[in-house]
Design a protein around this motif. Structure first.
Motif, mmCIF file in Angstrom:
data_model
loop_
_atom_site.group_PDB
_atom_site.id
_atom_site.type_symbol
_atom_site.label_atom_id
_atom_site.label_comp_id
_atom_site.label_asym_id
_atom_site.label_seq_id
_atom_site.Cartn_x
_atom_site.Cartn_y
_atom_site.Cartn_z
ATOM 1 N N ASN A 61 54.964 34.115 -20.744
ATOM 2 C CA ASN A 61 54.568 34.432 -19.375
ATOM 3 C C ASN A 61 55.664 35.269 -18.719
ATOM 4 N N GLY A 62 55.280 36.257 -17.934
ATOM 5 C CA GLY A 62 56.249 37.105 -17.243
ATOM 6 C C GLY A 62 56.675 38.313 -18.060
ATOM 7 N N TYR A 81 52.274 41.457 -12.282
ATOM 8 C CA TYR A 81 52.481 40.090 -12.760
ATOM 9 C C TYR A 81 51.910 39.955 -14.165
ATOM 10 N N PRO A 83 50.505 36.755 -16.014
ATOM 11 C CA PRO A 83 50.224 35.323 -15.918
ATOM 12 C C PRO A 83 50.012 34.598 -17.240
ATOM 13 N N ARG A 105 54.978 35.752 -12.755
ATOM 14 C CA ARG A 105 53.799 35.178 -13.400
ATOM 15 C C ARG A 105 52.613 35.139 -12.447
#
Length: 115
Positions: A61-62, A81, A83, A105
């Motif tokens: 994530n990220g 973002y 997610p 995220r």
């Protein structure tokens, strides 16, 4: 190692055996499962950070990976973002939301009195 049409593998994967006389080490950005005849490019949404890998690592994530054969996942830029794991591209924050940090995220709802 590959030797005279026999495969002797000290560890699973890590090498390809295209000519059956000597193993070829897979470089960063690629991987090979045990018994492979060629190294595979690391897929989008994943990274292959070192040489001699038997599999790839899904981006967390990220982060994201928008091309094959990358050795590192990219950090989501501000205004975007990431997610989910395995993202192939960052998602832009929707109107009325923002992300003022890298590696986000999720996007944040704009506060009252702001746009």
């Amino acid at each position: 190692m590959c030797l005279n049409n026999f495969i002797i593998t000290p560890k699973p994967g890590h090498f390809s055996c295209p000519n059956k006389t000597a193993p070829v080490e897979c470089s960063a950005g690629s991987y090979a499962a045990a018994g492979s005849i060629e190294c595979q490019p690391c897929p989008k949404g994943a990274s292959c950070p070192t040489k001699r890998l038997s599999t790839y690592f899904i981006c967390s994530n990220g982060t994201y990976s928008d091309a094959e054969s990358l050795s590192d996942c990219k950090v989501c830029p501000g205004g975007f973002y990431c997610p989910s794991v395995g993202m192939e591209a960052p998602e832009e924050c929707a109107n009325g939301t923002y992300s003022n940090t890298t590696g986000a995220r999720y996007c944040i709802l704009c506060p009252e009195g702001h746009r």
